[in-house]
Design an enzyme around this catalytic site. Structure first.
Site, PDB file in Angstrom:
ATOM      1  N   HIS A  25      18.737 -18.565  -6.580  1.00  0.00           N
ATOM      2  CA  HIS A  25      19.636 -17.695  -7.330  1.00  0.00           C
ATOM      3  C   HIS A  25      18.866 -16.635  -8.101  1.00  0.00           C
ATOM      4  O   HIS A  25      19.407 -16.014  -9.023  1.00  0.00           O
ATOM      5  CB  HIS A  25      20.500 -18.538  -8.274  1.00  0.00           C
ATOM      6  CG  HIS A  25      21.371 -19.493  -7.524  1.00  0.00           C
ATOM      7  ND1 HIS A  25      22.600 -19.129  -7.009  1.00  0.00           N
ATOM      8  CD2 HIS A  25      21.160 -20.776  -7.127  1.00  0.00           C
ATOM      9  CE1 HIS A  25      23.120 -20.167  -6.362  1.00  0.00           C
ATOM     10  NE2 HIS A  25      22.262 -21.175  -6.409  1.00  0.00           N
ATOM     11  N   ARG A  75     -10.526 -26.304 -12.063  1.00  0.00           N
ATOM     12  CA  ARG A  75      -9.232 -26.339 -11.371  1.00  0.00           C
ATOM     13  C   ARG A  75      -9.126 -27.465 -10.355  1.00  0.00           C
ATOM     14  O   ARG A  75      -8.097 -27.636  -9.713  1.00  0.00           O
ATOM     15  CB  ARG A  75      -8.957 -24.970 -10.726  1.00  0.00           C
ATOM     16  CG  ARG A  75     -10.086 -24.463  -9.845  1.00  0.00           C
ATOM     17  CD  ARG A  75      -9.907 -22.979  -9.533  1.00  0.00           C
ATOM     18  NE  ARG A  75     -11.008 -22.407  -8.766  1.00  0.00           N
ATOM     19  CZ  ARG A  75     -12.129 -21.927  -9.306  1.00  0.00           C
ATOM     20  NH1 ARG A  75     -12.309 -21.966 -10.620  1.00  0.00           N
ATOM     21  NH2 ARG A  75     -13.057 -21.395  -8.547  1.00  0.00           N
TER      22      ARG A  75
HETATM   23  O1  F6P Z   1     -11.438 -18.837 -17.764  1.00  0.00           O
HETATM   24  C1  F6P Z   1     -11.451 -19.594 -16.627  1.00  0.00           C
HETATM   25  C2  F6P Z   1     -11.908 -20.990 -16.873  1.00  0.00           C
HETATM   26  O2  F6P Z   1     -13.298 -21.021 -16.840  1.00  0.00           O
HETATM   27  C3  F6P Z   1     -11.298 -21.915 -15.845  1.00  0.00           C
HETATM   28  O3  F6P Z   1     -11.978 -21.922 -14.652  1.00  0.00           O
HETATM   29  C4  F6P Z   1     -11.299 -23.203 -16.568  1.00  0.00           C
HETATM   30  O4  F6P Z   1     -10.450 -24.137 -15.967  1.00  0.00           O
HETATM   31  C5  F6P Z   1     -10.839 -22.751 -17.934  1.00  0.00           C
HETATM   32  O5  F6P Z   1     -11.475 -21.508 -18.118  1.00  0.00           O
HETATM   33  C6  F6P Z   1     -11.138 -23.686 -19.069  1.00  0.00           C
HETATM   34  O6  F6P Z   1     -12.501 -23.927 -19.166  1.00  0.00           O
HETATM   35  P1  F6P Z   1     -13.058 -25.153 -19.990  1.00  0.00           P
HETATM   36  O7  F6P Z   1     -12.554 -26.406 -19.372  1.00  0.00           O
HETATM   37  O8  F6P Z   1     -14.550 -25.016 -19.935  1.00  0.00           O
HETATM   38  O9  F6P Z   1     -12.560 -25.021 -21.406  1.00  0.00           O
END
Ligand code: F6P
Length: 551
Positions: free
Chosen positions: A390, A274
């Site tokens: 809205h 993230r």
């Molecule tokens: O399920 C959560 C997660 O691990 C996230 O933190 C991450 O961004 C997403 O899945 C995708 O993970 P990856 O980039 O390993 O496919």
């Protein structure tokens, strides 16, 4: 192992906050009347952002106590530890270095004896060179035609950042290049996004930090089959090499999938999904907006990092906003936080922030394994204004819950439309200014009566006001400003996580559902024994599915 978390409730600053709370009655009318300099006192500059917190619950004494709490819970020390590469992600034993993704070339951050900044720029250079080739038409597909559509396949952090930024930076896109995003395991997503595409001019970027994520690998296989089925037979053998590239920390798994390692862009375990849009995860964005704009995007992040690293606590915007959120959650009982961009381009920003904030701080144990000592995490949500006005603003204005809200707007529009003598952007900004004003100052019963309102409906038309907001403005929504906004919220999230003592960089809570989803495969496929092992509710739901599947 980093030092144990400091229990915020055991600090002198917490006791001070408790004292303040004994007669804390927010009253914006009185606060502004008593302190004509309030707007100035509580407005700050962070890089290009102007952040007005004067309609938040900051007062001189609340600010001092919150700054005290930040200091007593070692927020600044933990910030420095993060930025120098200490392993602050305890449960995964990793450094947390998204700030290294935007560190200037030539600087130094050492992890395990290696300067990661050199590695970052090595990959960035490859991403930029690749992006240029795709943009210029030099990169061609199996039949020799240039790329017209890039399809990013990823989910969570491997999707939300790139798609949010792609939508936000539409004015910076190259006209003849479209990017689409496939994320969901729902076959509808791939079906709809592949519809109408010409396989000869389509490039897939498979983005997965782990390269094990079921959604992404399944969709990548669907895309590969779609490509190979539709290309002329004589070019199929080499097609994956020119139509598929990958972004991952697991380059061995990328090779197993059949993607040429030459066409893979790496990143590192110390970049959380993230927090990864500024890494090679943003390759689709770099193609869409070009390397120069992508570099500005990173420079914007960096400007906010520098502010967070250096500004004194009393003027440090991410620190103050993070501490205010702690105040709202732990002392005022808020359970949600609205983010309301007055910019249609930012329509995916709240969704992006949901992963950033809620996957980071939705925790009940601290980084030493002990239980948290306070509430943690808020539900982040929102929609662009004025659409939200809205739809759900009623609850923010007159509902019984306290919902702090961040309003974001830009001085300059992309489309300078004028209608009936009105500048349309001014109509938008009029709403932006009006909402925070109404939320702060409300409308009293006497003011409602003075309008000649029937006494019976006066109560329904009274606005209590005293609902806290932050107003964030910038001259315009550029790649740099978007980078600043992203880094601002990354650091706000960090500050809250440190005070609460949680590891904001793991996400064990999403693992159980993933495991269960794959364990349920046999039962769903019709294995009676596997079905019999399920709990009665799950068994009945699967039975319903079997009954109606082909009905
Ligand atoms: O399920 C959560 C997660 O691990 C996230 O933190 C991450 O961004 C997403 O899945 C995708 O993970 P990856 O980039 O390993 O496919």
């Amino acid at each position: 192992m980093p030092p144990s978390p400091i229990d915020p409730t055991s600090t002198p600053a917490w006791s001070r906050l408790g004292e303040i709370m004994q007669d804390f009655t927010p009253d914006f009318r009185a606060w502004f009347a008593e302190n004509p300099g309030r707007a100035e006192e509580f407005s700050f500059t962070a890089a290009d952002l102007h952040v007005d917190l004067s309609k938040s619950f900051l007062t001189g004494e609340v600010r001092d106590a919150l700054v005290g709490l930040a200091k007593e819970t070692a927020v600044e020390e933990r910030r420095d530890a993060m930025m120098r590469g200490d392993r602050i992600n305890v449960t995964e034993d990793r450094a947390v270095l998204h700030t290294a993704l935007r560190a200037p070339r030539g600087s130094e951050i050492i992890v395990d004896g290696e300067n990661v900044v050199d590695q970052v720029h090595e990959v960035l250079d490859r991403v930029y060179a690749f992006a240029e080739k795709v943009r210029s038409g030099e990169w061609v597909g199996a039949t020799g035609r240039p790329i017209e559509t890039v399809v990013n396949i990823g989910i969570g952090g491997s999707d939300l950042g790139p798609v949010m930024a792609y939508e936000a930076l539409k004015p910076y896109l190259q006209e003849d290049l479209e990017v689409r995003f496939i994320s969901n395991i729902d076959p509808t997503d791939a079906g709809e996004k592949l519809a109408g595409l010409d396989p000869e001019t389509t490039l897939f970027i498979i983005v997965s930090k782990t390269f094990t994520t079921m959604e992404t690998l399944t969709n990548a296989k669907v895309a590969r089959a779609w490509l190979l089925d539709s290309l002329p037979e004589e070019v199929r053998d080499d097609a994956v090499a020119t139509h598929f590239v990958a972004v991952s920390t697991a380059l061995d798994k990328v090779a197993e999938f059949g993607i040429d390692p030459e066409n893979a862009f790496g990143f590192w375990s110390w970049v959380g999904g993230r927090y990864s849009v500024g890494s090679a995860v943003g390759t689709s964005l770099a193609i869409a907006i070009g390397p120069d704009n992508f570099a500005d995007f990173l420079a914007g992040h960096r400007a906010m990092d520098e502010h967070f690293a250096k500004a004194p606590a009393e003027e440090n915007v991410p620190l103050l906003m993070g501490m205010l959120n702690v105040f709202y959650v732990n002392l005022m009982g808020a359970t949600s936080h609205a983010v309301l961009p007055y910019s249609q381009y930012l329509h995916r920003f709240p969704a992006y922030l949901q992963q950033l904030t809620m996957e980071s701080n939705g925790k009940s144990v601290r980084w030493d394994g002990s239980a948290v000592t306070t509430a943690t995490g808020e539900v982040f949500w929102g929609e662009p204004g004025t659409n939200g006005q809205h739809a759900f603003y009623q609850l923010i204005h007159q509902g019984t819950q306290l919902i702090p809200a961040d309003f974001i707007a830009f001085a300059n529009p992309t489309y300078p439309f004028e209608t009936d003598g009105n500048d349309q952007h001014e109509l938008l900004l009029g709403n932006f200014f009006a909402q925070t004003k109404a939320l702060a100052f409300g409308k009293s019963a006497d003011e409602v009566r003075a309008e000649g309102t029937d006494e019976a409906i006066v109560p329904a038309r009274v606005f209590s006001g005293n609902r806290p907001t932050a107003s964030i403005m910038a001259p315009y929504l550029s790649p740099s400003v978007l980078g600043q906004l992203i880094a601002l919220y990354e650091h706000i999230t960090f500050v809250q996580g440190i005070v609460w003592g949680v590891d904001s960089f793991d996400q064990w809570g999403v693992e159980l559902g993933k495991e269960m989803a794959s364990d349920l495969g046999p039962a769903i496929a019709g294995d009676d024994e596997a079905l019999g092992e399920q709990d009665p509710s799950t068994r009945a739901l699967i039975a319903y599915y079997h009954r109606f599947r082909d009905a």
